[in-house]
Design a protein around this motif. Structure first.
Motif, PDB file in Angstrom:
ATOM      1  N   GLY A  49       0.833  -1.197  -0.094  1.00  0.00           N
ATOM      2  CA  GLY A  49       0.089  -0.142   0.024  1.00  0.00           C
ATOM      3  C   GLY A  49       0.738   1.154   0.164  1.00  0.00           C
ATOM      4  O   GLY A  49       2.156   1.320  -0.167  1.00  0.00           O
ATOM      5  N   ARG A  61      -2.768   1.260  -7.698  1.00  0.00           N
ATOM      6  CA  ARG A  61      -3.853   0.369  -8.080  1.00  0.00           C
ATOM      7  C   ARG A  61      -4.713   0.881  -9.351  1.00  0.00           C
ATOM      8  O   ARG A  61      -5.686   1.804  -8.940  1.00  0.00           O
ATOM      9  N   TRP A 112     -10.794  -3.166  -0.469  1.00  0.00           N
ATOM     10  CA  TRP A 112     -10.134  -4.486  -0.388  1.00  0.00           C
ATOM     11  C   TRP A 112      -9.190  -4.336   0.880  1.00  0.00           C
ATOM     12  O   TRP A 112      -9.087  -5.266   1.831  1.00  0.00           O
ATOM     13  N   TYR A 113      -8.229  -3.333   0.888  1.00  0.00           N
ATOM     14  CA  TYR A 113      -7.027  -3.396   1.954  1.00  0.00           C
ATOM     15  C   TYR A 113      -7.745  -3.417   3.180  1.00  0.00           C
ATOM     16  O   TYR A 113      -7.016  -3.649   4.223  1.00  0.00           O
ATOM     17  N   ALA A 141      -0.787  -8.777  -4.905  1.00  0.00           N
ATOM     18  CA  ALA A 141       0.036  -8.899  -3.687  1.00  0.00           C
ATOM     19  C   ALA A 141       1.536  -9.272  -4.395  1.00  0.00           C
ATOM     20  O   ALA A 141       2.847  -8.826  -4.096  1.00  0.00           O
ATOM     21  N   ASP A 186      -7.736   3.699  -2.295  1.00  0.00           N
ATOM     22  CA  ASP A 186      -7.825   2.287  -2.193  1.00  0.00           C
ATOM     23  C   ASP A 186      -6.467   1.735  -2.148  1.00  0.00           C
ATOM     24  O   ASP A 186      -6.457   0.445  -2.141  1.00  0.00           O
ATOM     25  N   GLU A 187      -5.330   2.446  -1.833  1.00  0.00           N
ATOM     26  CA  GLU A 187      -4.249   1.986  -1.241  1.00  0.00           C
ATOM     27  C   GLU A 187      -3.733   1.887   0.101  1.00  0.00           C
ATOM     28  O   GLU A 187      -2.819   1.504   0.388  1.00  0.00           O
ATOM     29  N   ALA A 202      -7.351  -9.431   3.080  1.00  0.00           N
ATOM     30  CA  ALA A 202      -6.216  -8.913   2.194  1.00  0.00           C
ATOM     31  C   ALA A 202      -4.918  -9.042   3.013  1.00  0.00           C
ATOM     32  O   ALA A 202      -3.871  -8.915   2.355  1.00  0.00           O
ATOM     33  N   SER A 203      -4.969  -9.334   4.330  1.00  0.00           N
ATOM     34  CA  SER A 203      -3.500  -9.486   4.960  1.00  0.00           C
ATOM     35  C   SER A 203      -3.331 -11.019   5.288  1.00  0.00           C
ATOM     36  O   SER A 203      -2.343 -11.176   5.847  1.00  0.00           O
ATOM     37  N   HIS A 242      -0.711  -2.446   5.012  1.00  0.00           N
ATOM     38  CA  HIS A 242      -0.829  -3.656   5.721  1.00  0.00           C
ATOM     39  C   HIS A 242       0.428  -4.702   5.423  1.00  0.00           C
ATOM     40  O   HIS A 242       0.730  -4.386   4.251  1.00  0.00           O
TER      41      HIS A 242
END
Length: 317
Positions: free
Chosen positions: A12, A261, A221-222, A134, A23-24, A227-228, A28
């Motif tokens: 991110g 993104r 999404w992040y 990712a 959106d960034e 997402a993690s 994470h």
């Protein structure tokens, strides 16, 4: 192909470039397992070799692909074409395809426009596939975490092919299209490998041609716990958009940032006109610290890593 080592990285915007509603964000940590990635964007020549064989063996594509020249990125392909081409390359080399028409993995995806879900993919197969978002960002950083670009925090036309002069303080050039490649005939792409590689030996991770990734795009999404997760594959499905990364020859410096993104429709709605892709593979055997390069020259005997025809760099010989 270049070896991308396993490990966590910060995914991110770590520099505040994207604003607060981005959106960034949030930043994470994601753990990504080791994988191989093509050092270069797919060229027109290499696209054609696999495409012609695929068309004679039950494949169907939305576009035939085109490009500036033999050693330039292939373009004018949509997301479905990129995924099917990965399968065709796998079958050409006797590898197990990754993409299937449904979750049973009984029928290889070779034709049509199927909105593949994460469970349609054999993630452990030894064939080729698109990078996850990712995987792409980790690879783009080249081990230089926390920076704006694969080489640092500023960009100029000596480092990448992009549209300069967008008013960004980190953009050191101000000529618009890169004058080296602006010949008046669109697209103004550059031959692969023109600029220096990043820390993992990858070229054109910023600029030249945007790159399709596997993931469905979701703006928030992040902020999702998934997402993690280790080796996250992105949302199961969201709006009908797929992730694109890497900027482009006609996009400004903001788009060339490693964290940026982008997204677009996967189907032919003026889709993919200036966008390309590169493949990744899941390793079968690993030597710690090995970087492997297998040249894909388009020759009929070139297995691109499916034999002993490659060169090993920075590792055992």
């Amino acid at each position: 192909m270049a070896f991308i080592p396993a490990g966590p990285f910060s995914m991110g915007d770590s520099l505040g470039d994207s604003g607060t509603n981005s959106d960034e964000l949030p930043l994470h940590t994601v753990y990504v397992s080791a994988f191989y990635m093509d050092q270069n964007l797919l060229t027109t020549t290499n696209w054609d070799v696999v495409y012609q064989r695929a068309m004679a063996n039950g494949y169907n594509f939305d576009y035939s692909g085109s490009g500036k020249g033999a050693n330039y990125p292939v373009q004018r392909i949509d997301w479905y074409d990129a995924v099917k081409w990965c399968n065709a390359r796998s079958e050409r080399e006797g590898l197990t395809p990754c993409y299937y028409t449904d979750a049973t993995h009984n029928t290889v995806y070779r034709s049509g426009q199927i909105d593949l879900g994460n469970d349609f993919v054999n993630w452990s197969a030894n064939g080729y596939r698109l990078p996850t978002e990712a995987e792409w960002e980790k690879a783009a950083l080249g081990g230089l975490n926390g920076h704006r670009f694969p080489w640092g925090d500023t960009i100029s036309e000596t480092q990448a092919n992009y549209y300069s002069g967008g008013g960004y303080q980190y953009d050191l050039s101000n000529t618009g299209y890169n004058p080296t490649f602006n010949d008046g005939v669109s697209p103004y792409t550059s031959p692969i490998g023109t600029f220096a590689a990043n820390g993992y030996g990858l070229y054109d991770m910023s600029g030249n041609s945007g790159e399709w990734c596997w993931d469905w795009y979701e703006g928030g999404w992040y902020g999702d716990a998934q997402a993690s997760q280790n080796d996250t594959h992105g949302p199961d499905k969201s709006v009908n958009l797929r992730v694109m990364r890497g900027g482009d020859w006609d996009l400004n410096a903001n788009y060339a940032r490693s964290a940026f993104r982008n997204n677009y429709y996967p189907y032919p709605l003026n889709s993919g006109w200036d966008w390309s892709f590169r493949c990744v593979r899941t390793p079968v055997n690993l030597n710690d610290g090995l970087i492997a390069y297998y040249p894909f020259n388009g020759n009929v005997d070139d297995a691109s890593g499916n034999g002993n025809n490659g060169n090993l760099c920075n590792g055992p010989t």
